[in-house]
Design a protein around this motif. Structure first.
Motif, PDB file in Angstrom:
ATOM      1  N   LEU A   1       0.842  -1.178   0.000  1.00  0.00           N
ATOM      2  CA  LEU A   1       0.000   0.000   0.000  1.00  0.00           C
ATOM      3  C   LEU A   1       0.887   1.242   0.000  1.00  0.00           C
ATOM      4  N   THR A   2       0.500   2.223  -0.780  1.00  0.00           N
ATOM      5  CA  THR A   2       1.165   3.530  -0.753  1.00  0.00           C
ATOM      6  C   THR A   2       0.203   4.512  -0.111  1.00  0.00           C
ATOM      7  N   PHE A   3       0.675   5.187   0.953  1.00  0.00           N
ATOM      8  CA  PHE A   3      -0.195   6.055   1.739  1.00  0.00           C
ATOM      9  C   PHE A   3       0.045   7.528   1.451  1.00  0.00           C
ATOM     10  N   GLY A   4      -1.012   8.310   1.632  1.00  0.00           N
ATOM     11  CA  GLY A   4      -0.875   9.753   1.669  1.00  0.00           C
ATOM     12  C   GLY A   4      -0.367  10.179   3.036  1.00  0.00           C
ATOM     13  N   GLY A   5      -0.150  11.487   3.196  1.00  0.00           N
ATOM     14  CA  GLY A   5       0.410  11.999   4.436  1.00  0.00           C
ATOM     15  C   GLY A   5      -0.571  12.090   5.585  1.00  0.00           C
ATOM     16  N   GLY A   6      -1.846  11.919   5.308  1.00  0.00           N
ATOM     17  CA  GLY A   6      -2.849  11.902   6.364  1.00  0.00           C
ATOM     18  C   GLY A   6      -3.542  13.236   6.571  1.00  0.00           C
ATOM     19  N   THR A   7      -4.769  13.159   7.078  1.00  0.00           N
ATOM     20  CA  THR A   7      -5.558  14.330   7.461  1.00  0.00           C
ATOM     21  C   THR A   7      -6.103  14.090   8.855  1.00  0.00           C
ATOM     22  N   ARG A   8      -5.835  15.025   9.749  1.00  0.00           N
ATOM     23  CA  ARG A   8      -6.370  14.896  11.111  1.00  0.00           C
ATOM     24  C   ARG A   8      -7.769  15.471  11.151  1.00  0.00           C
ATOM     25  N   VAL A   9      -8.717  14.698  11.627  1.00  0.00           N
ATOM     26  CA  VAL A   9     -10.105  15.162  11.752  1.00  0.00           C
ATOM     27  C   VAL A   9     -10.408  15.431  13.215  1.00  0.00           C
ATOM     28  N   LEU A  10     -10.838  16.654  13.475  1.00  0.00           N
ATOM     29  CA  LEU A  10     -11.272  17.056  14.818  1.00  0.00           C
ATOM     30  C   LEU A  10     -12.785  17.185  14.805  1.00  0.00           C
ATOM     31  N   VAL A  11     -13.444  16.629  15.801  1.00  0.00           N
ATOM     32  CA  VAL A  11     -14.898  16.703  15.893  1.00  0.00           C
ATOM     33  C   VAL A  11     -15.264  17.521  17.127  1.00  0.00           C
ATOM     34  N   LYS A  12     -15.959  18.615  16.904  1.00  0.00           N
ATOM     35  CA  LYS A  12     -16.344  19.508  18.002  1.00  0.00           C
ATOM     36  C   LYS A  12     -17.742  19.156  18.505  1.00  0.00           C
TER      37      LYS A  12
ATOM     38  N   GLN B   1       6.240   4.686  10.763  1.00  0.00           N
ATOM     39  CA  GLN B   1       5.469   5.928  10.874  1.00  0.00           C
ATOM     40  C   GLN B   1       6.180   6.833  11.873  1.00  0.00           C
ATOM     41  N   ALA B   2       7.000   7.729  11.346  1.00  0.00           N
ATOM     42  CA  ALA B   2       7.675   8.689  12.214  1.00  0.00           C
ATOM     43  C   ALA B   2       6.659   9.725  12.687  1.00  0.00           C
ATOM     44  N   LEU B   3       6.962  10.364  13.808  1.00  0.00           N
ATOM     45  CA  LEU B   3       6.023  11.290  14.443  1.00  0.00           C
ATOM     46  C   LEU B   3       5.570  12.366  13.469  1.00  0.00           C
ATOM     47  N   GLY B   4       4.248  12.483  13.318  1.00  0.00           N
ATOM     48  CA  GLY B   4       3.703  13.525  12.452  1.00  0.00           C
ATOM     49  C   GLY B   4       3.797  13.235  10.968  1.00  0.00           C
ATOM     50  N   LEU B   5       4.291  12.062  10.617  1.00  0.00           N
ATOM     51  CA  LEU B   5       4.441  11.733   9.206  1.00  0.00           C
ATOM     52  C   LEU B   5       3.533  10.584   8.822  1.00  0.00           C
ATOM     53  N   GLY B   6       3.435  10.332   7.547  1.00  0.00           N
ATOM     54  CA  GLY B   6       2.645   9.216   7.046  1.00  0.00           C
ATOM     55  C   GLY B   6       3.398   7.913   7.179  1.00  0.00           C
ATOM     56  N   LEU B   7       2.840   6.891   6.607  1.00  0.00           N
ATOM     57  CA  LEU B   7       3.434   5.561   6.684  1.00  0.00           C
ATOM     58  C   LEU B   7       4.374   5.343   5.504  1.00  0.00           C
ATOM     59  N   GLN B   8       5.591   4.936   5.843  1.00  0.00           N
ATOM     60  CA  GLN B   8       6.589   4.638   4.822  1.00  0.00           C
ATOM     61  C   GLN B   8       6.790   3.119   4.741  1.00  0.00           C
ATOM     62  N   PHE B   9       6.682   2.578   3.543  1.00  0.00           N
ATOM     63  CA  PHE B   9       6.824   1.142   3.341  1.00  0.00           C
ATOM     64  C   PHE B   9       8.260   0.704   3.600  1.00  0.00           C
ATOM     65  N   LEU B  10       8.408  -0.334   4.405  1.00  0.00           N
ATOM     66  CA  LEU B  10       9.725  -0.871   4.739  1.00  0.00           C
ATOM     67  C   LEU B  10      10.000  -2.171   3.997  1.00  0.00           C
TER      68      LEU B  10
END
Lengths: 116, 115
Positions: free
Chosen positions: A104-115, B37-46
């Motif tokens: 799987l190749t992942f994006g950097g992510g999005t943090r979702v906050l729910v108020k 998964q380093a702090l604040g970063l996405g997942l890197q394939f190992l």
């Protein structure tokens, strides 16, 4: 190489409202799978929804739905009727359809906050 | 059905030491994947192991290595630890189990801290 981009580092939503997370990807493949994963503070990655590229119909799982635009290489996630338990990091991911065991190749992510 | 299990949950090592992380896949799954998964970063394939063989590795130095055992469990070894190796290491498994042949199941990870 395939890349996945999530342009929103953080999104905030009021409880019971709707939020949409963006994801774009780059690939030369015609057949592939797309996923949205949720990572709560417990750290475990939980599969939210998946989409097969050959299917034109957008996937739906309860309050979660996607808008898959293959030509635009866009795969957004809509969370309806947001709940406090939806607060988490959300990752978009891509996988080639060549074989079952492919990374799987992942994006950097999005943090979702729910108020509340 | 037991999920993917990882051990230890937390690991603290000194720079220069070696770390060993373990992963047990879901019963019937033959593929194991490791992600950093380093702090604040996405997942890197190992690394990706299947049927005991290394099938693919990500852009990491050779001091990141591992193996898969006949029961499909896996070890990730990190030699000559550096401070930037501090991260959450996630293991996932997949296999041909009916319609779930393209899905991953993740473990809860090992938090490695290098001091």
């Amino acid at each position: 190489a395939q890349t996945v981009t999530q342009s929103q580092p953080e999104m905030s939503v009021q409880e019971a409202e709707t939020v949409t997370l963006s994801c774009t990807y780059d690939t030369s493949e015609s057949d592939y799978y797309l996923f949205w994963y949720k990572q709560p503070p417990s750290r475990q990655m939980i599969l939210v929804i998946r989409q097969e590229a050959y299917k034109q119909q957008n996937a739906t799982e309860n309050r979660f739905s996607v808008n898959f635009q293959k030509a635009a290489k866009s795969f957004s996630l809509k969370i309806s009727d947001s709940q406090l338990g939806d607060a988490a990091m959300y990752f978009c991911a891509y996988r080639r359809a060549v074989a079952a065991g492919n990374k799987l190749t992942f994006g950097g992510g999005t943090r979702v906050l729910v108020k509340p | 059905e037991a999920g993917v299990t990882q051990s230890p949950t937390h690991l603290i090592k000194t720079r220069g030491q070696q770390a060993t992380l373990r992963c047990s896949p879901i019963s019937g799954h033959t593929s194991v994947y490791w992600y950093q998964q380093a702090l604040g970063l996405g997942l890197q394939f190992l690394l990706w192991y299947d049927e005991g063989e290394e099938r693919n590795r990500g852009n990491f130095p050779p001091r990141f290595s591992g193996r898969q055992f006949p029961n499909y469990s896996s070890e990730l070894n990190v030699n000559a630890l550096e401070l930037e190796d501090s991260a959450l290491y996630l293991c996932a498994s997949s296999g041909w189990t009916g319609s779930e042949n393209y899905g991953y199941t993740f473990g809860s990870g090992t938090r490695l801290t290098v001091v």
